[in-house]
Scaffold this active site. Structure first.
Site, mmCIF file in Angstrom:
data_model
loop_
_atom_site.group_PDB
_atom_site.id
_atom_site.type_symbol
_atom_site.label_atom_id
_atom_site.label_comp_id
_atom_site.label_asym_id
_atom_site.label_seq_id
_atom_site.Cartn_x
_atom_site.Cartn_y
_atom_site.Cartn_z
ATOM 1 N N ASP A 292 0.789 -1.047 0.011
ATOM 2 C CA ASP A 292 0.048 0.006 -0.119
ATOM 3 C C ASP A 292 0.788 1.431 0.001
ATOM 4 O OD1 ASP A 292 -1.975 1.604 -0.045
ATOM 5 O OD2 ASP A 292 -3.313 0.737 1.605
HETATM 6 C C1 NOJ Z 1 -3.890 4.120 -0.106
HETATM 7 C C2 NOJ Z 1 -4.915 3.317 -0.038
HETATM 8 O O1 NOJ Z 1 -5.257 2.450 0.990
HETATM 9 C C3 NOJ Z 1 -5.299 2.181 -1.149
HETATM 10 O O2 NOJ Z 1 -6.419 1.606 -1.120
HETATM 11 C C4 NOJ Z 1 -4.986 3.119 -2.508
HETATM 12 O O3 NOJ Z 1 -5.081 2.003 -3.569
HETATM 13 C C5 NOJ Z 1 -3.590 3.506 -2.512
HETATM 14 N N1 NOJ Z 1 -3.656 4.634 -1.408
HETATM 15 C C6 NOJ Z 1 -3.357 4.268 -3.763
HETATM 16 O O4 NOJ Z 1 -3.786 5.362 -3.949
#
Ligand code: NOJ
Length: 760
Positions: A292
């Site tokens: 993430d």
């Molecule tokens: C953080 C989020 O938790 C995730 O779900 C997302 O895909 C990413 N940022 C990218 O934006």
């Protein structure tokens, strides 16, 4: 810059002695050969580069950056040290970055381009929690397919969706992104979404790579506070959290994203048990895992890694294949390999996984295949997409309450007051994950209701919901004070036959980072509701929200309540068509609505305590609250229709020498309108070597019935339905007494018992 357009590409072709084309049905072995050949000619830095993902870092249509962090990223891109970028959107922009990867790097390996297409790209569909309320797997699949086609036409080939986290706590802002609280429904929806995004052929120009996230446990953030620690035992992990992920894997999802949270003392990103033992081991997942955003670097903040280098080592060893925006892989992985601190084989494995997906997409065949400006123009927002999201929006609406048949509204002769700031809001219905959506592009409820011109419609805001929005992070500031417009709304309401009030949460009040400690109607809206009620109690309350809300006062006083979530681009049309009965609501709640925040987390499939209410005649010493009922306000699976349904003739038997239970029930439309019912089947395994929930959903079917029509519905419960995982992760099916429940919500009491005998 090189002159020969495809030179690096041709070099790879010659060196790997293989053909270019990787269209539909390209045998896996051919792709494996290509991947292996390419891997053999890559330097360690180029391999690590494939494991590095950068956020879009400069205005690609302007000059290239020449100083600072952006310049460094740009330099990496030109060297082939970037395997993927996210948040680069639109064919012009994608082409610009792809051109550098393909034409300026030594090997010309194309980028895979990711974007958060959570519920639509430009044409915004209902938030995923709303779609889950439809229980309509075909419609959900179609919605994902629409999003995929529109996304692919904008140059993007990878979405960070579906989020398949099970969530039980309405305080968590990201409940809007998932399918709710149930692992069975969640698994079915995970499959539908993966199939919708990826289709049958990843190399098609209409499909994109999906990503099951967030592996694992993120939906169980303690106290509903985003990014918080997760404390879920192995019973919960194996039986509740894992199933939708495993279903997504079995449906062929090509990527997984790990999670921000710590589970069992170890951050998911650095968790070998999750990523190596379960995902890539037991489940044999062949795609790749992306971290993430910054979650590798966050392992330092968690107190798990001492510095960036250690974080990179731990994440790579644990099975995180791609680093989203932590920069630690690109900075440290090559030296870690040279110092024998990370095995070269782990790097090769990660890179193969990433290249495999790029080949499957057909990017080596044509790296610009998603960059057709004409197609983007023709496809974006097309009529077929609008029709699909409208259909999805209608199916997502849940009728929570409808006394004295206040709904549907008559189409003529009525004087209607429409009240509430959200009633003419064209932005909020788009929700918070509408990155490419155009502000104010949704149809408002006011506009939707104006399509029914034979009633008199008077709009009065009553009060602003928000008093501002911070542009960059899109945080809304809620109006907690200003009631100056109440009086006008009260006057309008007092003259009306019926009042439609559109209240709830602004679209930016749920989503990532948007946890709430109170889950009531925000700001002055409760006061507005009570004020209008005094003037005219004939109220239809339309809720717009991204999570279950605690609305006990409304439930007690307001005769009709419609759950309309954040329904996307076509929101207002969908709501109006339901209010006027042109669509008979059929949605059922995918998440329990509590009476108050104090009941959270509340979910239907809980374990039985030693002192449950139904066994107790004790006044004090049983599992309950002193100040509130233990039951929810609206249970999982609840949802009414403008008609009514009756269930009869329930039977459940285990055929001789079979391991299944066969269930049959008759469903009858006992009302005056045609309607659709979600017939739900639950089981209770009354005793087992690991205690089982009081009820578990194990089947459902959507049935459409004309007035007075009956239909027999059959279910077969096999070992996949009757068993469970023990705490060692072994799947067990045990003989014993099962209760089989069937009905229109998780609170159904219609049941029969089966003394199940395992025959093998
Ligand atoms: C953080 C989020 O938790 C995730 O779900 C997302 O895909 C990413 N940022 C990218 O934006």
């Amino acid at each position: 810059m090189r002159q020969n357009h495809y030179l690096p590409f041709l070099v790879v072709a010659m060196l790997t002695h293989t053909l270019w084309s990787f269209g539909q049905n390209t045998p896996t072995s051919v792709i494996e050969q290509k991947v292996d050949s390419l891997l053999r000619i890559m330097t360690l830095e180029e391999k690590v580069g494939q494991m590095n993902q950068y956020n879009g870092f400069w205005n690609v249509t302007g000059p290239a950056p020449d100083d600072g962090a952006a310049a460094k990223k740009y330099d990496h891109l030109r060297k082939g040290y970037v395997g993927s970028m996210l948040n680069v959107a639109g064919v012009e922009n994608v082409r610009a970055v792809q051109k550098i990867a393909v034409e300026e790097t030594r090997l010309g390996i194309p980028l895979i381009i990711g974007f958060d297409v959570i519920h639509g790209y430009k044409t915004i569909s209902p938030i995923p929690l709303a779609e889950a309320a439809s229980w309509d797997l075909e419609a959900i699949k179609k919605s994902a397919a629409v999003a995929a086609e529109e996304t692919a036409a904008a140059g993007i080939n990878w979405t960070f969706a579906p989020m398949v986290d099970i969530s039980r706590d309405a305080r968590w802002g990201r409940v809007m992104e998932g399918a709710g609280e149930d692992p069975y429904l969640g698994s079915k929806i995970a499959v539908a979404r993966v199939q919708g995004f990826q289709g049958d052929d990843l190399s098609s120009i209409k499909t994109i790579v999906a990503c099951a996230k967030h592996f694992a446990g993120y939906g169980f953030s303690e106290s509903g506070k985003d990014y918080n620690t997760v404390d879920a035992g192995s019973n919960t992990m194996y039986n509740i959290i894992f199933p939708p992920f495993q279903a997504a894997k079995d449906a062929g999802v090509r990527t997984f994203m790990n999670a921000f949270n710590v589970w069992n003392g170890i951050p998911s990103t650095g968790n070998s048990f999750l990523q190596r033992d379960i995902l890539k081991g037991k489940w044999d997942f062949e795609g790749f895992v992306v971290s993430d955003w910054g979650s590798i670097t966050e392992m330092i903040t968690h107190g798990y890694a001492k510095d960036g280098k250690e974080a990179a080592r731990l994440a790579a060893i644990a099975g995180s294949d791609m680093d989203m925006e932590s920069y630690h892989y690109v900075e440290h992985l090559a030296s870690l390999v040279r110092e024998n601190k990370v095995d070269q084989a782990l790097i090769d494995d990660a890179v193969k996984r990433i290249l495999r997906v790029k080949f499957e997409l057909g990017l080596f065949d044509d790296p610009y295949k998603y960059c057709d400006a004409q197609r983007q123009k023709e496809v974006t927002g097309k009529k077929e997409f609008q029709d699909a999201v409208l259909d999805m929006a209608k199916k997502s609406i849940v009728l929570l309450k409808n006394e004295q048949e206040l709904l549907p509204l008559k189409k003529s002769g009525l004087n209607i007051a429409l009240i509430g700031a959200l009633a003419n809001d064209k932005n909020s219905p788009l929700g918070s994950w509408r990155l490419a959506g155009d502000d104010n592009s949704a149809v408002s409820v006011l506009e939707g209701m104006q399509q029914y011109p034979n009633n008199t419609l008077t709009f009065a805001k009553g009060a602003d919901l928000s008093i501002g929005e911070t542009a960059f992070i899109r945080e809304v500031k809620i109006n907690e004070r200003d009631t100056s417009a109440f009086a006008k709304a009260r006057t309008v309401a007092s003259k009306a036959d019926v009042v439609v009030m559109v209240l709830g949460e602004h679209g930016f009040q749920s989503g990532e980072g948007r946890s709430r400690a109170d889950i009531d109607l925000p700001g002055v809206q409760q006061a507005l509701l009570e004020t209008i009620y005094k003037a005219n109690p004939n109220i239809v309350l339309v809720l717009n929200n991204g999570r279950p809300l605690a609305i006990p006062w409304a439930d007690k006083h307001i005769p009709a309540i419609v759950e309309a979530w954040h329904l996307g681009t076509q929101s207002g049309h969908a709501i109006a068509q339901v209010l006027y009965g042109d669509y008979n609501p059929s949605g059922k709640l995918p998440m329990t609505f509590p009476r108050s925040v104090g009941q959270s987390p509340i979910y239907y499939n809980h374990l039985r305590t030693g002192r449950p209410d139904e066994l107790s005649d004790d006044l004090v010493f049983w599992s309950h609250y002193q100040d509130q009922a233990v039951t929810p306000l609206y249970p999982f699976g609840h949802g009414l229709s403008y008609t009514s349904f009756a269930y009869s003739n329930l039977t459940a038997t285990q055929p001789a020498s079979s391991n299944t239970i066969e269930v049959s029930v008759t469903v009858t439309n006992t009302g005056k309108r045609a309607g659709k019912e979600v017939v739900q089947l639950y089981i209770n395994d009354t005793y087992a070597s690991v205690v089982r929930p009081v009820k578990e959903l194990k089947g459902f079917e959507l049935v459409s019935l004309q007035p007075s029509q009956s239909k027999e519905i059959r279910f077969t419960l096999d070992k996949d339905a009757l068993g469970f995982y023990n705490n060692q992760g072994e799947y067990k099916v045990e003989s014993g007494d099962f209760i089989i429940y069937v009905g229109g919500s998780s609170q159904t009491d219609l049941h029969t018992n089966v003394d199940y005998k395992k025959t093998e």
